[in-house]
Scaffold this motif. Structure first.
Motif, PDB file in Angstrom:
ATOM      1  N   LEU A 123      -0.120   5.881 -27.178  1.00 41.94           N
ATOM      2  CA  LEU A 123       0.591   6.944 -27.880  1.00 41.94           C
ATOM      3  C   LEU A 123      -0.331   7.611 -28.897  1.00 41.94           C
ATOM      4  CD1 LEU A 123       3.931   5.022 -28.616  1.00 41.94           C
ATOM      5  CD2 LEU A 123       3.491   6.618 -26.732  1.00 41.94           C
ATOM      6  N   LEU A 124      -0.101   8.894 -29.162  1.00 41.46           N
ATOM      7  CA  LEU A 124      -0.876   9.670 -30.119  1.00 41.46           C
ATOM      8  C   LEU A 124      -0.053   9.899 -31.375  1.00 41.46           C
ATOM      9  CD1 LEU A 124      -3.371  11.562 -30.801  1.00 41.46           C
ATOM     10  CD2 LEU A 124      -1.956  13.416 -29.872  1.00 41.46           C
ATOM     11  N   LEU A 125      -0.665   9.701 -32.537  1.00 45.39           N
ATOM     12  CA  LEU A 125       0.039   9.907 -33.803  1.00 45.39           C
ATOM     13  C   LEU A 125      -0.101  11.355 -34.266  1.00 45.39           C
ATOM     14  CD1 LEU A 125       1.634   8.386 -36.041  1.00 45.39           C
ATOM     15  CD2 LEU A 125      -0.525   8.277 -37.297  1.00 45.39           C
ATOM     16  N   ALA A 126       1.024  11.969 -34.606  1.00 42.79           N
ATOM     17  CA  ALA A 126       1.036  13.323 -35.170  1.00 42.79           C
ATOM     18  C   ALA A 126       1.838  13.300 -36.458  1.00 42.79           C
ATOM     19  CB  ALA A 126       1.649  14.313 -34.186  1.00 42.79           C
ATOM     20  N   GLN A 127       1.539  14.228 -37.352  1.00 48.36           N
ATOM     21  CA  GLN A 127       2.289  14.308 -38.603  1.00 48.36           C
ATOM     22  C   GLN A 127       2.771  15.740 -38.823  1.00 48.36           C
ATOM     23  OE1 GLN A 127      -0.372  12.791 -41.606  1.00 48.36           O
ATOM     24  NE2 GLN A 127      -1.696  14.574 -41.592  1.00 48.36           N
ATOM     25  N   GLN A 128       3.926  15.869 -39.487  1.00 55.24           N
ATOM     26  CA  GLN A 128       4.577  17.162 -39.671  1.00 55.24           C
ATOM     27  C   GLN A 128       4.324  17.685 -41.079  1.00 55.24           C
ATOM     28  OE1 GLN A 128       8.899  17.136 -39.507  1.00 55.24           O
ATOM     29  NE2 GLN A 128       8.892  19.032 -38.310  1.00 55.24           N
ATOM     30  N   ARG A 129       3.845  18.921 -41.151  1.00 56.54           N
ATOM     31  CA  ARG A 129       3.494  19.512 -42.438  1.00 56.54           C
ATOM     32  C   ARG A 129       4.747  19.803 -43.278  1.00 56.54           C
ATOM     33  NH1 ARG A 129      -1.789  21.733 -42.976  1.00 56.54           N
ATOM     34  NH2 ARG A 129      -1.073  22.206 -45.086  1.00 56.54           N
ATOM     35  N   SER A 130       4.585  19.663 -44.582  1.00 61.99           N
ATOM     36  CA  SER A 130       5.666  20.027 -45.512  1.00 61.99           C
ATOM     37  C   SER A 130       5.312  21.274 -46.317  1.00 61.99           C
ATOM     38  CB  SER A 130       5.961  18.859 -46.456  1.00 61.99           C
ATOM     39  OG  SER A 130       4.799  18.469 -47.168  1.00 61.99           O
ATOM     40  N   TYR A 131       4.053  21.672 -46.308  1.00 65.79           N
ATOM     41  CA  TYR A 131       3.586  22.859 -47.025  1.00 65.79           C
ATOM     42  C   TYR A 131       2.266  23.285 -46.400  1.00 65.79           C
ATOM     43  CZ  TYR A 131       0.333  19.668 -49.379  1.00 65.79           C
ATOM     44  OH  TYR A 131      -0.659  18.738 -49.617  1.00 65.79           O
ATOM     45  N   PRO A 132       1.797  24.507 -46.672  1.00 61.69           N
ATOM     46  CA  PRO A 132       2.459  25.626 -47.350  1.00 61.69           C
ATOM     47  C   PRO A 132       3.609  26.167 -46.502  1.00 61.69           C
ATOM     48  CG  PRO A 132       0.424  26.352 -46.333  1.00 61.69           C
ATOM     49  CD  PRO A 132       0.466  24.860 -46.171  1.00 61.69           C
ATOM     50  N   PRO A 133       4.389  27.124 -47.040  1.00 55.79           N
ATOM     51  CA  PRO A 133       5.589  27.590 -46.335  1.00 55.79           C
ATOM     52  C   PRO A 133       5.339  28.032 -44.897  1.00 55.79           C
ATOM     53  CG  PRO A 133       5.570  28.431 -48.582  1.00 55.79           C
ATOM     54  CD  PRO A 133       4.254  27.756 -48.386  1.00 55.79           C
ATOM     55  N   GLU A 134       4.208  28.722 -44.661  1.00 56.86           N
ATOM     56  CA  GLU A 134       3.966  29.234 -43.311  1.00 56.86           C
ATOM     57  C   GLU A 134       3.636  28.121 -42.314  1.00 56.86           C
ATOM     58  OE1 GLU A 134       0.099  29.699 -45.681  1.00 56.86           O
ATOM     59  OE2 GLU A 134       2.264  29.983 -45.996  1.00 56.86           O
ATOM     60  N   ALA A 135       3.277  26.940 -42.813  1.00 50.53           N
ATOM     61  CA  ALA A 135       2.942  25.825 -41.922  1.00 50.53           C
ATOM     62  C   ALA A 135       3.997  24.724 -41.937  1.00 50.53           C
ATOM     63  CB  ALA A 135       1.586  25.230 -42.311  1.00 50.53           C
ATOM     64  N   ALA A 136       4.951  24.781 -42.861  1.00 45.87           N
ATOM     65  CA  ALA A 136       5.965  23.734 -42.991  1.00 45.87           C
ATOM     66  C   ALA A 136       6.745  23.562 -41.691  1.00 45.87           C
ATOM     67  CB  ALA A 136       6.910  24.061 -44.138  1.00 45.87           C
ATOM     68  N   GLY A 137       6.897  22.313 -41.267  1.00 43.90           N
ATOM     69  CA  GLY A 137       7.625  22.013 -40.042  1.00 43.90           C
ATOM     70  C   GLY A 137       6.750  21.915 -38.816  1.00 43.90           C
ATOM     71  N   LYS A 138       5.525  22.398 -38.886  1.00 48.98           N
ATOM     72  CA  LYS A 138       4.604  22.322 -37.748  1.00 48.98           C
ATOM     73  C   LYS A 138       3.855  20.988 -37.776  1.00 48.98           C
ATOM     74  CE  LYS A 138       4.019  27.316 -37.238  1.00 48.98           C
ATOM     75  NZ  LYS A 138       4.692  27.373 -35.931  1.00 48.98           N
ATOM     76  N   TRP A 139       3.269  20.646 -36.639  1.00 47.64           N
ATOM     77  CA  TRP A 139       2.638  19.346 -36.474  1.00 47.64           C
ATOM     78  C   TRP A 139       1.125  19.473 -36.367  1.00 47.64           C
ATOM     79  CZ3 TRP A 139       5.504  14.723 -36.329  1.00 47.64           C
ATOM     80  CH2 TRP A 139       6.897  14.910 -36.375  1.00 47.64           C
ATOM     81  N   GLU A 140       0.432  18.396 -36.764  1.00 46.80           N
ATOM     82  CA  GLU A 140      -1.016  18.376 -36.736  1.00 46.80           C
ATOM     83  C   GLU A 140      -1.500  16.939 -36.638  1.00 46.80           C
ATOM     84  OE1 GLU A 140      -2.581  19.798 -40.442  1.00 46.80           O
ATOM     85  OE2 GLU A 140      -1.534  18.271 -41.620  1.00 46.80           O
ATOM     86  N   LEU A 141      -2.800  16.785 -36.382  1.00 50.65           N
ATOM     87  CA  LEU A 141      -3.422  15.469 -36.456  1.00 50.65           C
ATOM     88  C   LEU A 141      -3.665  15.124 -37.920  1.00 50.65           C
ATOM     89  CD1 LEU A 141      -6.116  15.696 -33.630  1.00 50.65           C
ATOM     90  CD2 LEU A 141      -3.808  14.749 -33.472  1.00 50.65           C
ATOM     91  N   PRO A 142      -3.629  13.841 -38.281  1.00 51.44           N
ATOM     92  CA  PRO A 142      -3.988  13.456 -39.646  1.00 51.44           C
ATOM     93  C   PRO A 142      -5.433  13.836 -39.936  1.00 51.44           C
ATOM     94  CG  PRO A 142      -2.952  11.638 -38.459  1.00 51.44           C
ATOM     95  CD  PRO A 142      -3.244  12.695 -37.448  1.00 51.44           C
ATOM     96  N   GLY A 143      -5.744  14.060 -41.215  1.00 46.19           N
ATOM     97  CA  GLY A 143      -7.131  14.378 -41.577  1.00 46.19           C
ATOM     98  C   GLY A 143      -7.205  15.179 -42.852  1.00 46.19           C
ATOM     99  N   GLY A 144      -8.387  15.671 -43.153  1.00 41.78           N
ATOM    100  CA  GLY A 144      -8.610  16.449 -44.365  1.00 41.78           C
ATOM    101  C   GLY A 144     -10.065  16.817 -44.510  1.00 41.78           C
ATOM    102  N   ARG A 145     -10.405  17.407 -45.645  1.00 39.88           N
ATOM    103  CA  ARG A 145     -11.761  17.919 -45.858  1.00 39.88           C
ATOM    104  C   ARG A 145     -12.784  16.806 -46.056  1.00 39.88           C
ATOM    105  NH1 ARG A 145     -11.698  23.653 -49.098  1.00 39.88           N
ATOM    106  NH2 ARG A 145      -9.806  24.493 -48.151  1.00 39.88           N
TER     107      ARG A 145
END
Length: 280
Positions: A168-190
């Motif tokens: 299984l693949l892990l995905a996480q759902q964004r809570s912000y910013p407003p234009e991205a809230a509710g969409k899904w992405e892979l975990p990560g960061g800068r």
């Protein structure tokens, strides 16, 4: 006589450019959805698209004077980009860009091919107008890709972690910013200054999810997020911990079937053809 029997196929037109940048960097430049639009702006060709990056299935609306059509992307990965015309005035139109690694950089091979209706009159119009315009578009696009690739060489990096556990693949759902809230992405960061990509994957997964992971190989192309920012994704193995969202709305384990049911951010959607074979 049917339209098909009166169609004239124009031999493929090609333009080849050697770019002094790694293949993945050039692939990232090609994925910039606005690149082609900017390149052909002065040639009487208008191209618009909804997403900021190209991904398999994305569409671009285009027009040449009063003639309109839609290009649908059929390939967008480290090998290049391909698109086919749908709903336009031509029976067939394809735009293909292939990338080849060489000792001197990355070879970019652009080609365009189409069939035009109208028998000999359509063929004449292709020779007098269509071919010349197509060659100008290819040349302008090649110059834009080359310049964008050089810019991306100094871009900062955001890492993404494709954590696969028990198929299984892990995905996480964004809570912000407003234009991205509710969409899904892979975990990560800068990636922080003086930090490696793998170190950033480990740190971000610990901070965002409270888990320990072991990073693996890079998957998919580099993906442009902004003029000076790239997304780079790696596989990751879950070592310990239970993923728990901190700054995100939710986390979810996905099967291969689930991949197309999730509302991904455009950049992460680019990775789906690469992620799908990794899941049983």
């Amino acid at each position: 006589m049917t339209l098909l029997t009166r169609c004239a196929t124009v031999p493929a037109l090609r333009n080849t450019t050697l770019v002094d940048a790694p293949l993945r960097t050039v692939a990232a430049a090609l994925l910039d959805a606005r690149l082609l639009a900017r390149a052909v702006r002065g040639l009487g060709v208008r191209i618009t698209g909804g997403a900021p990056v190209l991904f398999e299935g994305a569409s671009l609306a285009g027009s040449v004077g009063p003639v309109n059509g839609t290009l649908v992307v059929t390939r967008a990965d480290t090998t290049g980009v391909s698109a086919e015309l749908v709903g336009g005035p031509l029976p067939r139109f394809s735009l293909v860009t292939d990338l080849l690694h060489t000792g001197g950089g990355t070879m970019v091979v652009d080609s365009v091919e189409w069939s035009s209706p109208g028998g000999p009159f359509g063929r004449l119009a292709d020779v007098l107008v269509g071919r010349g315009l197509a060659l100008k578009v290819l040349e302008a696009r090649a110059a834009a890709v080359s310049a964008r690739s050089v810019d991306l060489l100094s871009a900062r990096v955001v890492v993404g972690a494709a954590i696969i556990h028990n198929g299984l693949l892990l995905a996480q759902q964004r809570s912000y910013p407003p234009e991205a809230a509710g969409k899904w992405e892979l975990p990560g960061g800068r990636v922080e200054p003086d930090e490696t990509d793998h170190a950033a994957v480990i740190r971000e997964c610990a901070e965002e999810l409270g888990v320990t992971v072991t990073p693996g190989a890079q998957i998919g192309p580099d993906i442009p997020l902004r003029p000076d920012l790239l997304l780079r994704a790696y596989t990751a193995t879950l070592v310990s911990g239970t993923p728990t969202p901190t700054d995100h709305q939710a986390v979810r384990w996905l099967t291969s079937t689930d991949l197309t049911t999730v509302d991904w951010l455009p950049a992460d959607r680019v990775l789906l053809p690469t992620l799908r074979p990794l899941l049983p």
